[in-house]
Enzyme design. Structure first.
Site, PDB file in Angstrom:
ATOM      1  N   GLY A   1      70.176  -9.241 107.193  1.00  0.00           N
ATOM      2  CA  GLY A   1      71.401 -10.332 107.419  1.00  0.00           C
ATOM      3  C   GLY A   1      71.562 -10.969 106.244  1.00  0.00           C
ATOM      4  O   GLY A   1      72.689 -11.402 105.602  1.00  0.00           O
ATOM      5  N   CYS A   2      70.447 -11.582 105.661  1.00  0.00           N
ATOM      6  CA  CYS A   2      70.712 -12.405 104.441  1.00  0.00           C
ATOM      7  C   CYS A   2      70.982 -11.568 103.166  1.00  0.00           C
ATOM      8  O   CYS A   2      71.758 -12.272 102.412  1.00  0.00           O
ATOM      9  CB  CYS A   2      69.294 -13.376 104.165  1.00  0.00           C
ATOM     10  SG  CYS A   2      68.910 -14.285 105.566  1.00  0.00           S
ATOM     11  N   THR A   3      70.585 -10.559 103.090  1.00  0.00           N
ATOM     12  CA  THR A   3      71.097  -9.679 102.075  1.00  0.00           C
ATOM     13  C   THR A   3      72.563  -9.195 102.256  1.00  0.00           C
ATOM     14  O   THR A   3      73.316  -9.272 100.895  1.00  0.00           O
ATOM     15  CB  THR A   3      70.207  -8.314 102.024  1.00  0.00           C
ATOM     16  OG1 THR A   3      68.964  -8.791 101.669  1.00  0.00           O
ATOM     17  CG2 THR A   3      70.655  -7.369 101.082  1.00  0.00           C
TER      18      THR A   3
ATOM     19  N   ALA B   1      74.548 -12.493 100.977  1.00  0.00           N
ATOM     20  CA  ALA B   1      74.386 -12.830  99.508  1.00  0.00           C
ATOM     21  C   ALA B   1      75.289 -11.717  98.897  1.00  0.00           C
ATOM     22  O   ALA B   1      75.883 -12.150  97.793  1.00  0.00           O
ATOM     23  CB  ALA B   1      73.041 -12.570  99.223  1.00  0.00           C
TER      24      ALA B   1
END
Length: 185
Positions: free
Chosen positions: A73-75, A78
């Site tokens: 999710g963070c990728t 970003a």
């Protein structure tokens, strides 16, 4: 045995799914003063000190918290912020991501996933996360996925909480656009 395993797996999936959609609310409401901070950050693999006060002198700041670099999710988030960074900049806004990750990890993340477009700051002691009520309650070592838009006067003008990364960029971009309509450059 197979039935027990199947029931256990189903319960785990339901538990994880429910955890992902637990409604959460940002503590800092619109109009609240945004806590000032400075932190070690990385942009394009280069370390510097990010200062919220200095960034606000240039325009609004999109401050987003994310659980951990290099997770799925963070990728996604970003990449989405990287794609929108030029639009944010055209509106006079600065984007900064914050997580508990150390600066060495963020040096890599800032190049590969943030595509050297915006800075990410290390909050290893969770000082910033706590000030913005962005600690993930179910896993307190991590940040919750919370996005804020902070006006140059230091007030929160928008906040959004969702572990799903899909709407953070669109929502914060719309908040900046709405602010810009009443505050021309």
């Amino acid at each position: 045995m197979k039935r027990w395993f199947g029931l256990t797996a189903a319960a785990a999936i339901i538990g994880v799914t429910a955890w992902c959609f637990i409604p959460a609310h940002a503590a800092l409401k619109n109009g609240s003063p945004a806590p000032d901070f400075s932190a070690q950050a990385s942009l394009g693999g280069k370390v510097f000190t990010f200062s919220l006060a200095d960034a606000l002198k240039k325009g609004p700041v999109v401050l987003y918290f994310y659980p951990a670099a290099f997770t799925q999710g963070c990728t996604i988030e970003a990449h989405d912020f990287a794609e929108a960074t030029d639009t944010f900049k055209s509106l006079g806004a600065t984007v900064i991501g914050v997580s508990h990750d150390n600066i060495d990890t963020l040096n890599k993340f800032s190049v590969s996933e943030c595509r050297s477009k915006f800075a990410v700051a290390a909050d290893t002691n969770q000082h910033i996360m706590r000030a913005y009520d962005a600690v993930l309650s179910l896993k307190p070592d991590y940040a919750n996925r919370v996005s804020y838009v902070i006006a140059p006067d230091g007030k929160v003008i928008y906040s959004y909480v969702s572990l799903n990364p899909d709407k953070h960029v669109a929502n914060t971009l719309e908040a900046v656009r709405q602010w810009r309509k009443t505050h021309p450059a």
